[in-house]
Scaffold this active site. Structure first.
Site, PDB file in Angstrom:
ATOM      1  CB  SER A   1      51.025  22.867  -8.169  1.00 26.77           C
ATOM      2  OG  SER A   1      51.013  22.154  -9.399  1.00 26.77           O
TER       3      SER A   1
ATOM      4  CG  ASP B   1      48.616  19.535 -10.225  1.00 28.41           C
ATOM      5  OD1 ASP B   1      47.662  19.041  -9.583  1.00 28.41           O
ATOM      6  OD2 ASP B   1      49.070  20.677 -10.018  1.00 28.41           O
TER       7      ASP B   1
ATOM      8  CG  MET C   1      46.881  17.140 -15.451  1.00 27.72           C
ATOM      9  SD  MET C   1      46.576  18.787 -16.095  1.00 27.72           S
ATOM     10  CE  MET C   1      46.744  19.763 -14.591  1.00 27.72           C
TER      11      MET C   1
ATOM     12  CG  HIS D   1      45.398  16.589  -7.874  1.00 26.34           C
ATOM     13  ND1 HIS D   1      45.143  17.913  -8.185  1.00 26.34           N
ATOM     14  CD2 HIS D   1      44.222  15.932  -8.042  1.00 26.34           C
ATOM     15  CE1 HIS D   1      43.875  18.041  -8.525  1.00 26.34           C
ATOM     16  NE2 HIS D   1      43.294  16.860  -8.462  1.00 26.34           N
TER      17      HIS D   1
ATOM     18  CG  MET E   1      43.532  16.172 -11.891  1.00 26.76           C
ATOM     19  SD  MET E   1      44.190  17.823 -12.119  1.00 26.76           S
ATOM     20  CE  MET E   1      45.888  17.514 -11.621  1.00 26.76           C
TER      21      MET E   1
ATOM     22  CG  MET F   1      39.489  19.987  -8.113  1.00 26.72           C
ATOM     23  SD  MET F   1      41.286  20.166  -7.992  1.00 26.72           S
ATOM     24  CE  MET F   1      41.620  21.467  -9.200  1.00 26.72           C
TER      25      MET F   1
ATOM     26  N   GLY G   1      42.892  21.007 -14.946  1.00 29.93           N
ATOM     27  CA  GLY G   1      43.469  20.873 -16.283  1.00 29.93           C
ATOM     28  C   GLY G   1      44.609  21.850 -16.534  1.00 29.93           C
ATOM     29  CG  PHE G   2      44.603  24.289 -18.478  1.00 26.80           C
ATOM     30  CD1 PHE G   2      45.536  23.935 -19.449  1.00 26.80           C
ATOM     31  CD2 PHE G   2      43.277  23.939 -18.664  1.00 26.80           C
ATOM     32  CE1 PHE G   2      45.139  23.247 -20.588  1.00 26.80           C
ATOM     33  CE2 PHE G   2      42.872  23.254 -19.805  1.00 26.80           C
ATOM     34  CZ  PHE G   2      43.809  22.906 -20.767  1.00 26.80           C
ATOM     35  N   GLY G   3      47.128  25.268 -14.822  1.00 30.66           N
ATOM     36  CA  GLY G   3      47.504  26.204 -13.769  1.00 30.66           C
ATOM     37  C   GLY G   3      47.086  27.614 -14.177  1.00 30.66           C
ATOM     38  N   GLY G   4      47.154  28.524 -13.235  1.00 27.82           N
ATOM     39  CA  GLY G   4      46.957  29.936 -13.542  1.00 27.82           C
ATOM     40  C   GLY G   4      45.522  30.381 -13.777  1.00 27.82           C
TER      41      GLY G   4
ATOM     42  CG  ASP H   1      44.783  21.983  -6.706  1.00 31.75           C
ATOM     43  OD1 ASP H   1      45.391  22.994  -7.108  1.00 31.75           O
ATOM     44  OD2 ASP H   1      44.966  20.834  -7.164  1.00 31.75           O
ATOM     45  N   GLY H   2      43.650  25.423  -6.698  1.00 35.52           N
ATOM     46  CA  GLY H   2      43.266  26.184  -7.886  1.00 35.52           C
ATOM     47  C   GLY H   2      43.038  27.653  -7.590  1.00 35.52           C
ATOM     48  N   GLY H   3      43.869  28.510  -8.176  1.00 34.80           N
ATOM     49  CA  GLY H   3      43.663  29.954  -8.054  1.00 34.80           C
ATOM     50  C   GLY H   3      43.949  30.519  -6.679  1.00 34.80           C
TER      51      GLY H   3
ATOM     52  N   GLY I   1      50.222  26.989  -7.352  1.00 39.75           N
ATOM     53  CA  GLY I   1      51.115  26.726  -8.477  1.00 39.75           C
ATOM     54  C   GLY I   1      51.730  28.012  -8.976  1.00 39.75           C
TER      55      GLY I   1
HETATM   56  C1  DX5 Z   1      44.762  22.275 -11.721  1.00 40.02           C
HETATM   57  C2  DX5 Z   1      45.790  21.663 -10.816  1.00 40.02           C
HETATM   58  C3  DX5 Z   1      46.293  22.646  -9.806  1.00 40.02           C
HETATM   59  C4  DX5 Z   1      47.013  23.794 -10.438  1.00 40.02           C
HETATM   60  C5  DX5 Z   1      47.115  24.914  -9.469  1.00 40.02           C
HETATM   61  O1  DX5 Z   1      44.269  21.326 -12.575  1.00 40.02           O
HETATM   62  O2  DX5 Z   1      45.246  20.570 -10.101  1.00 40.02           O
HETATM   63  O3  DX5 Z   1      47.098  22.007  -8.823  1.00 40.02           O
HETATM   64  O4  DX5 Z   1      48.295  23.462 -10.852  1.00 40.02           O
HETATM   65  O5  DX5 Z   1      47.701  25.978 -10.132  1.00 40.02           O
HETATM   66  P1  DX5 Z   1      47.343  27.467  -9.750  1.00 40.02           P
HETATM   67  O6  DX5 Z   1      47.709  27.627  -8.316  1.00 40.02           O
HETATM   68  O7  DX5 Z   1      48.161  28.258 -10.686  1.00 40.02           O
HETATM   69  O8  DX5 Z   1      45.849  27.625  -9.964  1.00 40.02           O
HETATM   70 ZN    ZN Z   2      46.379  19.793  -8.228  1.00 35.44          ZN
END
Ligand code: DX5
Ligand code: ZN
Length: 220
Positions: free
Chosen positions: A9, A36, A38, A67, A69, A138, A143-146, A176-178, A198
């Site tokens: 991502s 991503d 948003m 993606h 959002m 999900m 909403g956020f990476g990391g 997707d996510g973490g 990401g």
């Molecule tokens: C979250 C995004 C993800 C995110 C993944 O809202 O849809 O794609 O960027 O980031 P990581 O891999 O850091 O959780």
């Molecule tokens: Zn995503």
């Protein structure tokens, strides 16, 4: 050889050198570029749109995995299709007329995906499983990476894979996510076909090597 697809991502990339970082994931063996989008309404954060994809023309040959959002995604489907993408994924929670939206994506010649937030049950997709090319589970609240992977997602992935088998469907399962090097094998074993990563890719000192390390893990 690895069979699953990795979709880093670019949300977690350094935007000041996006072209160079995308070249590094391509070099490392990434399969797709996860984009991503948003809008500050469907999710709290604001990111970027189709113009950023167009700016990468000439920097990569990798296909995109968009993606969305965002609320009212139908208003923007043409723009993302025109930017050249393989998949367009919308959120079930954002689509009142989900069947119409999925048909719209396919009518643009793109693969249609639908995503579920952690609190949204799989049963809400029961009537559209033949109308989708991809289901995105999900494993964080978007909403956020990391953020940290929500472990309950593993059982949801297993149940979705079972539904796919029972129904004879052929959609792909994306998670997707973490996702990290430490949990990727478990997520794949649960039934994922595409992993989004990401921060686990772009926070590495050597982005190409980290991408390659993800692609070496394959449990299937
Ligand atoms: C979250 C995004 C993800 C995110 C993944 O809202 O849809 O794609 O960027 O980031 P990581 O891999 O850091 O959780
Ligand atoms: Zn995503």
């Amino acid at each position: 050889m690895s069979m699953y697809k990795l979709a880093p991502s670019i949300l977690s990339a350094d935007f000041s050198r996006l072209g160079a970082e995308v070249a590094l994931i391509e070099q490392g063996g990434a399969d797709l570029i996860h984009v991503d989008v948003m809008d500050g309404h469907f999710v709290p954060n604001i990111t970027f749109g189709a113009a950023v994809m167009k700016s990468l023309d000439g920097h990569t040959k990798l296909p995109y995995d968009v993606h969305l959002m965002i609320e009212e995604p139908d208003r923007y489907l043409e723009d993302f299709a025109a930017a050249g993408t393989e998949f367009i994924t919308v959120h079930q929670e954002a689509c009142i007329h989900l069947d119409r939206t999925l048909s719209h994506i396919r009518s643009l010649g793109k693969k249609a995906g639908v995503s579920l937030n952690p609190a949204t049950p799989l049963c809400l997709l029961s009537e559209v499983l033949s109308a989708v090319d991809l289901v995105l589970i999900m494993s964080v609240n978007p909403g956020f990476g990391g953020q940290k992977f929500i472990p309950a997602a593993l059982d949801k992935i297993r149940r979705l894979a079972a539904l796919r088998k029972e129904g004879g469907h052929d959609f792909l399962i994306e998670v997707d996510g973490g996702v990290t090097l430490a949990n990727a094998a478990e997520v794949l074993a649960a039934g994922a076909d595409i992993l989004v990563a990401g921060s686990a890719v772009f926070s590495a000192d050597d982005i190409a090597a980290r991408t390659a390390a993800f692609k070496k893990l394959d449990v299937k």
